[in-house]
Design a protein around this motif. Structure first.
Motif, mmCIF file in Angstrom:
data_model
loop_
_atom_site.group_PDB
_atom_site.id
_atom_site.type_symbol
_atom_site.label_atom_id
_atom_site.label_comp_id
_atom_site.label_asym_id
_atom_site.label_seq_id
_atom_site.Cartn_x
_atom_site.Cartn_y
_atom_site.Cartn_z
ATOM 1 N N LEU A 41 45.627 44.894 51.488
ATOM 2 C CA LEU A 41 45.035 44.325 52.196
ATOM 3 C C LEU A 41 43.611 43.402 51.489
ATOM 4 N N LEU A 42 43.162 44.414 51.128
ATOM 5 C CA LEU A 42 42.121 43.455 50.017
ATOM 6 C C LEU A 42 42.556 42.459 49.113
ATOM 7 N N SER A 43 43.796 42.864 48.318
ATOM 8 C CA SER A 43 43.988 42.136 47.113
ATOM 9 C C SER A 43 44.716 40.517 48.161
ATOM 10 N N ALA A 44 45.671 40.506 49.219
ATOM 11 C CA ALA A 44 45.731 39.570 49.925
ATOM 12 C C ALA A 44 44.932 38.701 50.440
ATOM 13 N N ALA A 45 43.557 39.457 50.704
ATOM 14 C CA ALA A 45 42.783 38.213 51.045
ATOM 15 C C ALA A 45 42.635 36.904 50.677
ATOM 16 N N PRO A 46 42.860 36.009 51.144
ATOM 17 C CA PRO A 46 41.849 34.915 50.653
ATOM 18 C C PRO A 46 40.930 34.255 50.279
ATOM 19 N N GLY A 47 40.452 35.633 49.586
ATOM 20 C CA GLY A 47 38.817 35.171 49.194
ATOM 21 C C GLY A 47 38.851 34.936 47.640
ATOM 22 N N GLY A 48 37.572 34.767 47.269
ATOM 23 C CA GLY A 48 37.220 33.975 45.773
ATOM 24 C C GLY A 48 37.043 35.335 44.743
ATOM 25 N N ILE A 49 37.876 35.364 43.937
ATOM 26 C CA ILE A 49 37.961 36.598 42.815
ATOM 27 C C ILE A 49 36.776 37.314 42.119
ATOM 28 N N ALA A 50 35.857 36.280 42.446
ATOM 29 C CA ALA A 50 34.345 37.901 42.358
ATOM 30 C C ALA A 50 34.081 38.388 43.600
ATOM 31 N N GLU A 51 34.150 37.453 45.013
ATOM 32 C CA GLU A 51 33.762 37.768 46.073
ATOM 33 C C GLU A 51 34.992 39.207 46.923
ATOM 34 N N MET A 52 36.430 38.701 46.647
ATOM 35 C CA MET A 52 37.203 40.282 46.716
ATOM 36 C C MET A 52 36.632 41.238 45.911
ATOM 37 N N SER A 53 36.657 41.087 44.619
ATOM 38 C CA SER A 53 36.984 41.711 43.585
ATOM 39 C C SER A 53 35.730 42.915 43.514
ATOM 40 N N ILE A 54 34.408 42.402 43.871
ATOM 41 C CA ILE A 54 32.863 42.730 44.531
ATOM 42 C C ILE A 54 33.127 44.055 45.405
ATOM 43 N N THR A 55 33.617 43.570 46.882
ATOM 44 C CA THR A 55 33.424 43.702 47.880
ATOM 45 C C THR A 55 35.041 45.442 47.541
ATOM 46 N N ALA A 56 35.637 44.768 46.925
ATOM 47 C CA ALA A 56 36.814 46.465 46.154
ATOM 48 C C ALA A 56 35.529 47.919 45.520
ATOM 49 N N LYS A 57 34.829 46.790 44.652
ATOM 50 C CA LYS A 57 34.323 47.839 43.990
ATOM 51 C C LYS A 57 33.158 48.421 44.957
ATOM 52 N N VAL A 58 32.631 47.771 45.589
ATOM 53 C CA VAL A 58 31.680 48.121 46.582
ATOM 54 C C VAL A 58 32.251 49.095 47.439
ATOM 55 N N LEU A 59 33.024 49.259 48.129
ATOM 56 C CA LEU A 59 33.968 50.082 49.183
ATOM 57 C C LEU A 59 34.675 50.446 48.347
ATOM 58 N N ARG A 60 34.649 50.835 47.356
ATOM 59 C CA ARG A 60 35.606 51.331 46.102
ATOM 60 C C ARG A 60 37.270 51.666 46.345
ATOM 61 N N ILE A 61 37.679 50.674 47.251
ATOM 62 C CA ILE A 61 39.160 50.687 47.104
ATOM 63 C C ILE A 61 40.000 50.257 46.139
#
Length: 343
Positions: free
Chosen positions: A285-305
C-alpha cells in the motif's frame, strides 16, 4: 526564513509530543500552511528542500545491502506494473477533475498524474495546460497523500515488520560529512543531467553503490532525519498562501472526489501487488501511494515498513510516469479525435 523555521519546528514538536505518524513532516506542513493562510509571509531556506531530499536519499541508500538488493530485484515486474497502473489511475482522476472542476483536458491530465509537480507543469505547458492550476492540483495531492497515508497505515494496524535494515555502522561525524558532501556532488551532477528529483536520485544511487560495495562510512542520526522531514514539510506548507484559496474554487472542490478516486485506485493497486507478489500488504500500500519518492520513502522509514521495497517501487513508478506521461497523453488525444471512448 527564521519565522518559517520556528513555526515548522514548533509544529513538528507538537506532533511528536502527540505521537502522530511522521510527526516532523506533518507538523511542519500544517504549521507552515496555517501560518501562510493566516497571512504570514514566511519563506523557506534557499535549497532547503534539496537538503532535505539529500538527507533522505542517503539514509534510504543505507538499506540496500547486497541481500536486500537481491531480494527486492525479484519484484521488478510488479514495480513496472505499478508504474503503468499509476498512469491509469492518474488518468481516471483527471477525468473526474475535468468533469467536476470545469478545467480543460490538458490541465486536468497533467495536474492528476502522480509525478513531480515541476515536471508535470513543464510538460503540460507545451500542450496548453494552465501551469498554476497544475501546481495547485499537485500541491493538494501531496498534502492529502502525506497527511492521509501515514495516519491510515497506523490506524489500520499495520505493524513495523521491517525486514530490511540499514547497515549497522556507528555514527561518525567526520565520515558522515564526507558522505553528505559526496551525496551533494552526486545531486548536482544528477541535476546537470536533468534527472528528475535530482537531490533524491543522485544521493540515493551513490549511497546504494557504496553500501553494496561494502563501503561503510557512517549512519544517519535520527535528529538529522527529523531535520530533513522539517525541510520537506516546510517546502510543501509554504505554498498555501491566501491567494491559493482564491484560485479556481470550483477546481479545489473537484479535487476532493478526484483525489478520492486516485487514492482508492492506488489502494486497489497496492492490494493487487500484495496478493500477486506475496509482499506485506502494508508495504504494498505504501508502494502504491501516489506521493513523492522522498515523502513516501521517509514515511516507510519512520514506520519501519519495507523501506527498500517502497523506495525501489517509487523510483521505478516515478521514472515510468515521467517518461510515459506525454506518450500516453498523445495516445488518449488520438483516440479522442478518432471518436474513441475517451472522454
Amino acid at each position: 526564513m527564521l519565522g518559517g523555521l520556528a513555526v515548522c519546528a514548533l509544529g513538528g514538536a507538537m506532533c511528536a509530543w502527540a505521537h502522530t505518524p511522521l510527526p516532523w513532516m506533518l507538523g511542519s506542513i500544517f504549521g507552515m500552511g496555517a501560518a501562510q493562510l493566516a497571512g504570514a509571509r514566511f519563506e523557506t531556506l534557499p535549497g532547503g528542500r534539496d537538503a532535505g531530499m539529500l538527507i533522505v536519499g542517503v539514509s534510504l541508500g543505507l538499506y540496500f545491502t547486497v541481500p536486500v538488493v537481491k531480494e527486492v530485484s525479484r519484484y521488478w515486474p510488479w514495480f513496472v506494473f505499478l508504474g503503468f497502473a499509476a498512469i491509469g489511475f492518474g488518468a481516471a482522476s483527471a477525468l473526474v477533475l475535468m468533469k467536476l472542476g470545469g478545467v480543460d483536458r490538458p490541465t486536468a491530465y497533467f495536474g492528476s498524474m502522480p509525478g513531480g509537480a515541476s515536471e508535470m507543469a513543464t510538460m503540460g505547458e507545451d500542450y496548453g495546460a494552465k501551469t498554476h492550476l497544475v501546481a495547485v492540483s499537485h500541491t493538494m495531492r501531496m498534502l492529502v497523500v502525506v497527511s492521509v497515508i501515514p495516519i491510515s497505515i497506523s490506524l489500520a494496524g499495520f505493524s513495523a515488520t521491517e525486514d530490511y535494515r540499514p547497515v549497522t555502522v556507528p555514527f561518525d561525524a567526520a565520515k558522515l560529512a564526507i558522505l553528505l558532501a559526496a551525496a551533494a556532488a552526486a545531486g548536482f551532477i544528477a541535476r546537470r543531467l536533468r534527472a528528475p528529483t535530482a537531490f533524491t536520485m543522485g544521493p540515493l544511487f551513490l549511497t546504494i553503490a557504496l553500501t553494496v560495495c561494502g563501503v561503510q562510512l557512517s549512519s544517519v542520526p535520527t535528529p538529522l532525519t527529523n531535520i530533513a522531514q522539517v525541510l520537506l514539510g516546510a517546502a510543501l506548507g509554504v505554498r498555501f498562501e491566501r491567494s491559493f484559496i482564491a484560485v479556481a474554487p470550483r477546481l479545489l472542490m473537484a479535487l476532493v472526489p478526484s483525489l478520492a478516486v486516485l487514492l482508492g485506485l492506488a489502494a486497489l493497486t497496492g492490494w493487487l501487488i500484495s496478493m500477486g507478489s506475496g509482499a506485506y500488504i502494508g508495504t504494498a500500500l505504501l508502494s502504491a501511494a501516489p506521493g513523492g519518492i522522498a515523502e513516501m520513502s521517509i514515511t516507510a522509514k519512520v514506520l519501519r515498513i519495507g523501506v527498500a521495497f517502497v523506495t525501489a517501487a517509487h523510483v521505478v513508478r516515478y521514472l515510468i510516469v515521467v517518461l510515459c506521461t506525454i506518450p500516453m497523453y498523445r495516445l488518449l488525444e488520438w483516440a479522442r479525435t478518432r471518436g474513441g471512448p475517451v472522454g
